[in-house]
Design a protein around this motif. Structure first.
Motif: not given
Length: 369
Positions: A255-262, A266-268, A272-273, A286-288
């Motif tokens: 679950l963490v892997r899939v959602n972190l990849l999504q 994302s745009g925000y 940031a990058r 931002h992502a985790f």
């Protein structure tokens, strides 16, 4: 005149409209949250009722436990007297409504196997199950979440593929099979950890005298003040917690892997990058955090799965919790005890699910609209 005054006020203070609109939006959101929580609270009742009803009729279809256990041993008149005392001679619908009436009044009945009131069994054995579930959740969080993050940040590499396969194996493997393997390796071959029980005999006897007694051996050992008993309790908890916790760790990992990849796409995060934020800070800040929201969502479901898995885990390790007692009562075909324990578990799961839904609704406003 009134129109001119209103118009001039609006022009002089342009934030007045924004304040008014902001208050309306806030009230709307608060109302949506209240409606959502009320609906979820109302749904708790039919959920519990359906489960209790299904269990009642399934147990009755399975047969008469008194006849199955004592038929051919007792004479027919004594057998009939036992069935009458247990209420099994009445029509099934009459038994059902009598059972619902007892539940509404908080009476879970008394076990035929040992004569214990089910409420007392829940207090004593339920504490052991609560302790095991807490240990297992710690294992699931400590193992599943960091590995899920590591897999997402090393996408499609050997480590990522290995962890994905591991997550599938952990989720698919029967909990009793994992428990037996752990016992063989760490208890039998290596001799590092005890293979069964919640504590050694000496520790259990000593902790019986602690006051106030919580029936959670970890807390009782701390209150007793003897570090050797505390270490003994923790050593006995390692293997059961691993067996049950690794099952949920596999779910959290994926679950963490899939959602972190999504989230990383994302745009925000891209913005940031573009601002030159380092990849480590992008992932951490931002992502985790946002990737953990779905984990909160499924915690209620995973606790329900743990309570189900506790039956096999506690039986495998002779951990005398609710699952262990439920297995005993099922083996003895003790209707009253089985119904009482399952009714309690149903209410507990429904309440936990409601709390999780409320937390998720507060975290993610999209849920309640």
């Amino acid at each position: 005149m009134g129109e001119a005054t209103t118009s001039s006020t609006t022009l002089d203070d342009p934030t007045s409209v924004e304040k008014s609109d902001g208050g309306g939006v806030f009230a709307s959101r608060r109302g949506a949250l209240v409606r959502y929580l009320l609906i979820r609270a109302v749904l708790v009742v039919p959920t519990v009722w359906i489960l209790v009803t299904v269990v009642f009729f399934v147990l009755r279809i399975a047969g008469d436990p008194i006849t199955a256990k004592l038929g051919g041993i007792l004479p027919p008149d004594q057998l009939a007297a036992r069935r009458k005392a247990a209420g099994l001679d009445r029509p099934i619908l009459e038994q059902y409504f009598s059972y619902l009436n007892s539940l509404i009044h908080g009476d879970l009945g008394k076990a035929n196997l040992d004569g214990e009131r089910i409420s007392h069994v829940i207090v004593t054995s339920g504490a052991a199950t609560l302790e095991l579930v807490c240990y297992s959740l710690i294992v699931a969080f400590v193992v599943g979440i960091p590995l899920g993050r590591f897999a997402a940040t090393h996408r499609d590499k050997i480590s990522d593929v290995t962890l994905r396969i591991l997550a599938i194996l952990l989720y698919a493997a029967p909990v009793f099979f994992i428990g037996i393997l752990l016992k063989l390796v760490f208890a039998v071959h290596l001799g590092w950890l005890p293979s069964s029980g919640r504590a050694s005999v000496d520790a259990e006897l000593a902790l019986q005298n602690v006051s106030p007694k919580t029936n959670i051996l970890l807390i009782d050992a701390i209150l007793y003040g003897d570090s050797s008993y505390l270490i003994d309790v923790l050593k006995h908890a390692v293997l059961p917690a691993l067996a049950l916790g690794l099952l949920t760790a596999g779910v959290f990992l994926r679950l963490v892997r899939v959602n972190l990849l999504q989230t990383l796409r994302s745009g925000y995060v891209e913005a940031a990058r573009a601002r030159g934020v380092s990849e480590r800070k992008v992932v951490t800040r931002h992502a985790f955090r946002n990737a953990l929201v779905p984990v909160v969502t499924v915690i209620g479901l995973q606790i329900a799965m743990m309570l189900g898995g506790a039956v096999l885990t506690e039986t495998t390790f002779e951990w005398k919790g609710l699952g262990y007692q439920l297995a005993r009562y099922l083996q003895d075909s003790d209707y009253i005890a089985v119904q009482g324990i399952i009714a309690f578990i149903a209410v507990l799961i429904a309440v936990i699910s409601f709390v999780i839904d409320a937390v998720v609704a507060l975290i993610d406003p999209r849920i309640r609209f």
